[in-house]
Design an enzyme around this catalytic site. Structure first.
Site, PDB file in Angstrom:
ATOM      1  N   CYS A 132       0.837  -1.204   0.000  1.00  0.00           N
ATOM      2  CA  CYS A 132       0.000   0.000   0.000  1.00  0.00           C
ATOM      3  C   CYS A 132       0.869   1.252   0.000  1.00  0.00           C
ATOM      4  O   CYS A 132       1.515   1.563   1.017  1.00  0.00           O
ATOM      5  CB  CYS A 132      -0.905  -0.055   1.241  1.00  0.00           C
ATOM      6  SG  CYS A 132      -1.860   1.426   1.510  1.00  0.00           S
ATOM      7  N   CYS A 135      -0.326   3.991   2.413  1.00  0.00           N
ATOM      8  CA  CYS A 135      -0.030   3.680   3.821  1.00  0.00           C
ATOM      9  C   CYS A 135       1.444   3.916   4.140  1.00  0.00           C
ATOM     10  O   CYS A 135       1.782   4.501   5.168  1.00  0.00           O
ATOM     11  CB  CYS A 135      -0.321   2.205   4.127  1.00  0.00           C
ATOM     12  SG  CYS A 135      -1.931   1.633   3.605  1.00  0.00           S
ATOM     13  N   ASP A 136       2.328   3.436   3.284  1.00  0.00           N
ATOM     14  CA  ASP A 136       3.741   3.324   3.665  1.00  0.00           C
ATOM     15  C   ASP A 136       4.706   4.185   2.860  1.00  0.00           C
ATOM     16  O   ASP A 136       5.887   4.251   3.207  1.00  0.00           O
ATOM     17  CB  ASP A 136       4.176   1.852   3.549  1.00  0.00           C
ATOM     18  CG  ASP A 136       3.371   0.954   4.465  1.00  0.00           C
ATOM     19  OD1 ASP A 136       2.905   1.447   5.515  1.00  0.00           O
ATOM     20  OD2 ASP A 136       3.180  -0.229   4.135  1.00  0.00           O
TER      21      ASP A 136
HETATM   22  C1  LIG Z   1       0.468  -4.051   5.749  1.00  0.00           C
HETATM   23  C2  LIG Z   1      -0.689  -3.077   5.726  1.00  0.00           C
HETATM   24  C3  LIG Z   1      -0.467  -1.756   6.061  1.00  0.00           C
HETATM   25  C4  LIG Z   1      -1.516  -0.847   6.077  1.00  0.00           C
HETATM   26  N1  LIG Z   1      -1.295   0.433   6.447  1.00  0.00           N
HETATM   27  C5  LIG Z   1      -2.301   1.307   6.540  1.00  0.00           C
HETATM   28  C6  LIG Z   1      -2.073   2.651   6.969  1.00  0.00           C
HETATM   29  O1  LIG Z   1      -0.960   3.035   7.289  1.00  0.00           O
HETATM   30  N2  LIG Z   1      -3.138   3.473   7.016  1.00  0.00           N
HETATM   31  C7  LIG Z   1      -4.391   3.085   6.661  1.00  0.00           C
HETATM   32  O2  LIG Z   1      -5.339   3.875   6.768  1.00  0.00           O
HETATM   33  N3  LIG Z   1      -4.639   1.832   6.223  1.00  0.00           N
HETATM   34  C8  LIG Z   1      -3.623   0.940   6.150  1.00  0.00           C
HETATM   35  N4  LIG Z   1      -3.850  -0.318   5.691  1.00  0.00           N
HETATM   36  C9  LIG Z   1      -5.196  -0.668   5.207  1.00  0.00           C
HETATM   37  C10 LIG Z   1      -6.135  -0.946   6.400  1.00  0.00           C
HETATM   38  O3  LIG Z   1      -5.542  -1.868   7.260  1.00  0.00           O
HETATM   39  C11 LIG Z   1      -7.479  -1.432   5.915  1.00  0.00           C
HETATM   40  O4  LIG Z   1      -8.014  -0.493   5.003  1.00  0.00           O
HETATM   41  C12 LIG Z   1      -8.465  -1.625   7.061  1.00  0.00           C
HETATM   42  O5  LIG Z   1      -7.931  -2.507   8.008  1.00  0.00           O
HETATM   43  C13 LIG Z   1      -9.788  -2.166   6.565  1.00  0.00           C
HETATM   44  O6  LIG Z   1     -10.601  -2.412   7.649  1.00  0.00           O
HETATM   45  P1  LIG Z   1     -11.807  -3.465   7.575  1.00  0.00           P
HETATM   46  O7  LIG Z   1     -12.399  -3.482   8.931  1.00  0.00           O
HETATM   47  O8  LIG Z   1     -12.656  -3.171   6.415  1.00  0.00           O
HETATM   48  O9  LIG Z   1     -11.131  -4.874   7.238  1.00  0.00           O
HETATM   49  P2  LIG Z   1      -9.991  -5.696   7.948  1.00  0.00           P
HETATM   50  O10 LIG Z   1      -9.047  -4.837   8.676  1.00  0.00           O
HETATM   51  O11 LIG Z   1      -9.457  -6.586   6.899  1.00  0.00           O
HETATM   52  O12 LIG Z   1     -10.788  -6.568   9.029  1.00  0.00           O
HETATM   53  C14 LIG Z   1     -11.661  -7.589   8.657  1.00  0.00           C
HETATM   54  C15 LIG Z   1     -11.750  -8.615   9.775  1.00  0.00           C
HETATM   55  O13 LIG Z   1     -12.740  -9.578   9.433  1.00  0.00           O
HETATM   56  C16 LIG Z   1     -12.307 -10.860   9.837  1.00  0.00           C
HETATM   57  N5  LIG Z   1     -12.994 -11.871   9.032  1.00  0.00           N
HETATM   58  C17 LIG Z   1     -12.943 -12.025   7.678  1.00  0.00           C
HETATM   59  N6  LIG Z   1     -13.756 -13.022   7.295  1.00  0.00           N
HETATM   60  C18 LIG Z   1     -14.335 -13.509   8.416  1.00  0.00           C
HETATM   61  C19 LIG Z   1     -15.267 -14.582   8.661  1.00  0.00           C
HETATM   62  N7  LIG Z   1     -15.765 -15.316   7.669  1.00  0.00           N
HETATM   63  N8  LIG Z   1     -15.646 -14.829   9.938  1.00  0.00           N
HETATM   64  C20 LIG Z   1     -15.156 -14.059  10.974  1.00  0.00           C
HETATM   65  N9  LIG Z   1     -14.254 -13.055  10.799  1.00  0.00           N
HETATM   66  C21 LIG Z   1     -13.859 -12.778   9.529  1.00  0.00           C
HETATM   67  C22 LIG Z   1     -10.800 -10.824   9.569  1.00  0.00           C
HETATM   68  O14 LIG Z   1     -10.127 -11.804  10.353  1.00  0.00           O
HETATM   69  C23 LIG Z   1     -10.452  -9.390   9.974  1.00  0.00           C
HETATM   70  O15 LIG Z   1     -10.060  -9.311  11.331  1.00  0.00           O
HETATM   71  C24 LIG Z   1      -2.819  -1.266   5.687  1.00  0.00           C
HETATM   72  C25 LIG Z   1      -3.035  -2.604   5.325  1.00  0.00           C
HETATM   73  C26 LIG Z   1      -1.990  -3.500   5.354  1.00  0.00           C
HETATM   74  C27 LIG Z   1      -2.234  -4.936   4.989  1.00  0.00           C
END
Ligand SMILES: Cc1cc2nc3c(=O)[nH]c(=O)nc-3n(C[C@H](O)[C@H](O)[C@H](O)COP(=O)(O)OP(=O)(O)OC[C@H]3O[C@@H](n4cnc5c(N)ncnc54)[C@H](O)[C@@H]3O)c2cc1C
Length: 396
Positions: A132, A135-136
């Site tokens: 990303c 992000c980084d």
């Molecule tokens: C390495 C990395 C660095 C990043 N850095 C940044 C940054 O600096 N700034 C920023 O704003 N964003 C950053 N991001 C992006 C950010 O992390 C995501 O946009 C954000 O976490 C999305 O949130 P979410 O809740 O939609 O999904 P997620 O964070 O993906 O959470 C979804 C959750 O659902 C759970 N899940 C999935 N399927 C199931 C199921 N069937 N049953 C039960 N649980 C389930 C998963 O285990 C997970 O915990 C980064 C991402 C990565 C990978």
């Protein structure tokens, strides 16, 4: 079967924000998570674009979200959701620990970046290996970095990274990019960008962090070293949509489609965060989606509870249905209320605009404003009420 008001799937930023908003709106909230609360941010060392927190590690920020949701007494449960099913009018969340009937469901299951799969990648995620640029990118001020990929994301993000990096190599297995012509022209005219054609990354090396990429030319098989401080992989991202695949409407590759209220194509099922078909996948946008989804779910649940107790469950009842967006109908609803009061009768006044789904289900949409006689939730008689004289007639 266990019955809950709001079941949220996924405890990432979207799911936990939805839980905070849901609990503050007075809902009974169950948050299901198959791994550790926090979601994708658990895998990053540094977050510096979540407003109000200038710098935190991903797990620290994830924990703050979790503590915040716990403060409002969210119930967290470790469980994997296998699928969400519709049985008659009910939404059933099927998990590896049993089934739960939910009044409303928020799908906040997130997404994942496809990995390249070469040696040295997995152990350096957050240590120079990134997926990303937004992000980084800022962590690589005046450093040399590489981008892997040849599509639009790789080329556009490579261009974006030149705001920080002193040089950006774009490593691609072919001898031309697959991206749009405009994006390619912009990237190739950027003096900080240098394409590395016909090449793949065989190995990522470095003492803890990324220091060197071992490349192989796919045409000549020649192996070479490319010293870099970071490598950004843009070989694709996919949603965790399996539990609702085929149930809700989705775009190509499974990204879930919602309206601005985060409603999916299925009534009572909402979605939020990275699993959505959207432009910017970040913590701040996931949290925002989660808040909207929870407020929409709250409105939906209240609507269902109110409608059930006022018009669907009673043996027989007469209700007035009107459209609040029509000023004349809104005035009439006040008159009906007054007339009923004067006669000592209780008439549920239902705003069809707010309760659109129920109005459609009862087949009333084209017949309003009207007094509707219902028997055990079924429509028995519809009497149009278009004016004050109609009110006088029905209240004789
Ligand atoms: C390495 C990395 C660095 C990043 N850095 C940044 C940054 O600096 N700034 C920023 O704003 N964003 C950053 N991001 C992006 C950010 O992390 C995501 O946009 C954000 O976490 C999305 O949130 P979410 O809740 O939609 O999904 P997620 O964070 O993906 O959470 C979804 C959750 O659902 C759970 N899940 C999935 N399927 C199931 C199921 N069937 N049953 C039960 N649980 C389930 C998963 O285990 C997970 O915990 C980064 C991402 C990565 C990978």
């Amino acid at each position: 079967m266990e019955k809950r008001e709001l079941v949220i799937i996924g405890a990432g930023p979207a799911g936990m924000t939805a839980a905070i908003y849901g609990r503050r709106a007075g809902l009974d909230v169950l948050l299901l998570e198959r791994g550790a609360a926090g979601g994708q941010i658990n895998t990053t060392e540094e977050i510096e674009n979540w407003p109000g927190v200038q710098r935190a590690t991903g797990p620290e920020l994830g924990n703050m979200f979790r503590e915040h949701a716990l403060k409002f007494k969210t119930e967290f449960r470790t469980a994997e959701v296998k699928k969400v099913e519709l049985r008659e009018d009910s939404k059933i969340v099927v998990t590896n620990k049993g089934e739960i009937e939910a009044e409303a469901v928020i799908v906040a299951t997130g997404a994942y970046f496809r990995r390249l799969g070469c040696p040295g990648e997995a152990e350096r995620v957050g240590q120079g290996v990134s997926y990303c640029a937004v992000c980084d990118g800022a962590f690589f001020e005046d450093e040399v970095v590489a981008v892997v990929g040849g599509g639009n994301t790789a080329v556009e993000e490579g261009d974006y990274l030149t705001k920080f990096a002193s040089k950006v190599y774009i490593i691609h297995r072919r001898d031309e990019f697959r991206a749009d012509r405009a994006a390619v022209e912009r990237a190739l005219s950027n003096p900080k960008i240098e394409p590395v054609w016909n090449s793949v990354v065989e190995k990522i090396e470095g003492d803890g962090t990324v220091e060197n990429l071992v490349l192989r030319n796919v045409k000549t098989n020649e192996v070479s070293n490319l010293p870099v401080a970071g490598v950004f992989m843009f070989v694709g991202q996919s949603p965790y949509d399996e539990c609702v695949r085929g149930l809700v409407k989705a775009a190509k590759d499974g990204w879930i489609i919602v309206n601005e209220g985060m409603e999916t194509s299925v009534e009572g099922i909402f979605a939020a965060g990275d699993v959505l078909n959207k432009h910017l996948r970040q913590v701040v946008t996931a949290a925002s989606d989660g808040a909207v989804a929870a407020m929409s779910a709250s409105a939906y649940i209240n609507e269902q509870i109110h409608l059930r107790s006022s018009i669907l469950e009673p043996e027989s009842v007469t209700a007035f249905f009107y459209q609040s967006i029509d000023a004349a109908q809104a005035r009439l609803s006040n008159e009906v209320e007054k007339a009923a009061k004067a006669k000592g009768i209780k008439i549920p006044i239902i705003d069809a605009y707010k309760n659109n789904r129920m109005t459609e289900k009862l087949g009333l949409s084209s017949q309003l404003p009207a007094l509707v006689q219902l028997h055990r939730g079924g429509v028995e008689k519809v009497t149009r009420v278009d004016s004050e004289s109609d009110i006088a007639k029905v209240f004789i």
